[in-house]
Design a protein around this motif. Sequence first.
Motif, short mmCIF file in Angstrom:
data_model
loop_
_atom_site.label_atom_id
_atom_site.label_comp_id
_atom_site.label_asym_id
_atom_site.label_seq_id
_atom_site.Cartn_x
_atom_site.Cartn_y
_atom_site.Cartn_z
N ASN A 98 6.48 -2.94 -1.42
CA ASN A 98 5.30 -3.16 -2.27
C ASN A 98 4.27 -2.06 -2.13
OD1 ASN A 98 6.23 -5.47 -3.48
ND2 ASN A 98 5.43 -6.81 -1.87
N ASP A 99 4.01 -1.65 -0.90
CA ASP A 99 2.94 -0.66 -0.70
C ASP A 99 3.32 0.48 0.24
OD1 ASP A 99 3.07 -2.21 1.54
OD2 ASP A 99 0.98 -2.85 1.52
N CYS A 100 4.61 0.64 0.50
CA CYS A 100 5.06 1.73 1.36
C CYS A 100 6.54 2.01 1.12
CB CYS A 100 4.80 1.42 2.84
SG CYS A 100 5.82 0.07 3.46
#
Length: 129
Positions: A98-100
């Motif tokens: 999602n974010d990495c």
Amino acid sequence: MPELMVNDYDRAKQFYRDVLGFALCFERTEDRFGYFDRGGAQIMLLERPHGSAALPPVTDSRLHFQIEVDQLEPLLDRLAGAGHCLHKPPYTARYRGNDCVYVQREFFVRDLDGYLLRFFQHQAEEPLV
């Protein structure tokens, strides 16, 4: 957790325990069944019913089981020592979350009945670019 049907329980048990490093948690020898764990990855092995025809090796690669390990090298050494070939040698993979981006080193191996296993070692998390 998956329950895998195998042709020879004793042979599969030895491979999962001695080569792949799973611990035997319990077994029902009368049923040719065992429950195994490797760092939280759990698997059950059950021998095909007696008198039934041998199961053909699993050759389908659409399904595999992913198992995280702390270090790949000891497992790779045990597989090599057992003369067991890898399905895909170790490589570095990057998967977007999602974010990495998750970076891991992994390889694929088939067990004695053809089930495909992916062992991986987490290496890093990188920011999304």
